[in-house]
Write an enzyme that holds these catalytic residues in place. Sequence first.
Site: not given
Ligand SMILES: Cc1ncc(COP(=O)(O)O)c(C=O)c1O
Length: 409
Positions: A79, A126
Site C-alpha cells: 500500500k 483497514d
Molecule cells: C493487503 C491488501 N490487499 C488488498 C487490498 C485491496 O486493495 P483495494 O482496496 O485497492 O482494492 C488491500 C486494501 O487495503 C490490502 O490491505
Amino acid sequence: MLNIEEPVKLQFLSNDGLGGLTPDFLDQEQVKQVKRFHSTFADYKATPLVSLDNLAAKLNVKKIYIKDEAYRFGLDAFKVLGGAYAIAKLLCKKLGVELDEIDFNYLKSKEVKEEIGDVTFVTATDGNHGRGVAWAASQLGYQAIVYLPKGSAKRRVEAIRETGAKAVVTDANYDKTVSYAINKAEIEDWLIVQDTAWEGYEEIPSWIMQGYTTMADEALLQMELDGIDKPTHLFLQAGVGSMAGSVLGYYANYYDGKPPITTIVEPNDAACIFKSAFVGDGLAHNVDSDLKTDMAGLACGEPNPIAWQILRDFSKMNVKCDDSVAATGMRMLANPLGNDPRVIAGESGAVGLGLLTLLMNDSKLNEVREELDLNEDSVVLLFNTEGATDPINYQRIIWGGKGSLALNL
Ligand SMILES: Cc1ncc(COP(=O)(O)O)c(C=O)c1O
C-alpha cells in the site's frame, strides 16, 4: 452465474463486456515516472517474485508466480507505494514543481519543509494504507492522523503509531470511517489522502493507483528474466478495487488492450465489485453490510468508481468467496511443496491462490475453469499484497483448521 454452497460458499459471475479504452493515467509514460520516483527512496528494492514450480505441477498449470509484497519497505504490504506517491504529488503541487524534477530526498529537505510549513495528512484505513501514509508523512517530517474501523487488529494499530502518527479506532465499519475522516479533514483543514475516489475527489486516488503500478511493472520485468513475456492469467483481490484496477489497467496498457485473463476476487460479505458487475448497468454499486471477513484489507463496501471502470472493461470473471479460501491459500503458502519457497501471506494476500487451487481441483468448477481457459499451459500471476500484518490472526489460521486443538497461546 454459478453458485456453490459446498465445500465453501462461492459465486462466479462471468464478465462479457470485455474491452474499452485503455486508461491513459496508467500508461507506460506515467508508470516510468512513478517507478523513477519510488527508486529514489533510500530503501527501494524490487520485492521478490517467487515461482512455485512444485505447486504448479501439482495443480496442473505451467507456472505460478507470486509477487511478494510482504517485503515492501519493511512495511509488510504494497500500500505504501500509493500513499507515498500521492503525498509526493501533493507536495509537488504545493511547491509548483514537477515530480520528475525531484527525488524523495529533496522532499525531505529543510528548504521544502520551510516552504510547505505544517501540514497534517489524514486517512481512513483497514491498516495497510494508513501505515503507508503514516510512514511517508513521518519520513518527510509531517504529522499524520489515521482512522481505523471498529475491530481493527491491535498490531495494525500499533504499527501505525510506531511511525509517530496518531491512530484512532472508530466504532464504525470501513466505509463509515472513511466518511468520518473526510468530515474531520474538512473541519480541521487537514489534507485527506484516501485510496478510493468519489465525485470531486479523483486526483489523489488516481495518483495512488499510479503508485501501485510499480509492483506490476517489477513483476513483468522479473517474469521476463525468467523467460516469460506475458502471464496468461491474473487473480486480483479487491477491496475498493484500486489495487486491482491499477494492476489490470497497467497490463491493459502494456499489452495494447489485451491483458491476461483476469479474475477479481472478493469476500462474500464485502463484494462491491461483484455487485456492480451483477447489477450490470455499467455503474459502481455499494454493498451495505457489516463487511465481516477475516480479509480485513478487502472489507470495503463502496467501490472506487475509477477502478471499477477498468475492472468492468478488462476483467473476465468476478468471484466472491468465504474466508476459508483465503485461509487455505495462507496455509499452502506457509507450507510449500518440495523446494518451493515459503511465503508468509496475510488474509488479504492469499485468497487468489486459494481460489486457483479450488478451480484446478473441484469438478463442480469445470465449467468455470474451461471458461477461464486455465490448463497445463497457464502462467498465473498472483500478488501477495500483505505479510502477517495481524500476527495473532495469522497464527490462529495457520495453526487452526479442522481437527486442531483450541489453543490459547
Ligand atoms: C493487503 C491488501 N490487499 C488488498 C487490498 C485491496 O486493495 P483495494 O482496496 O485497492 O482494492 C488491500 C486494501 O487495503 C490490502 O490491505
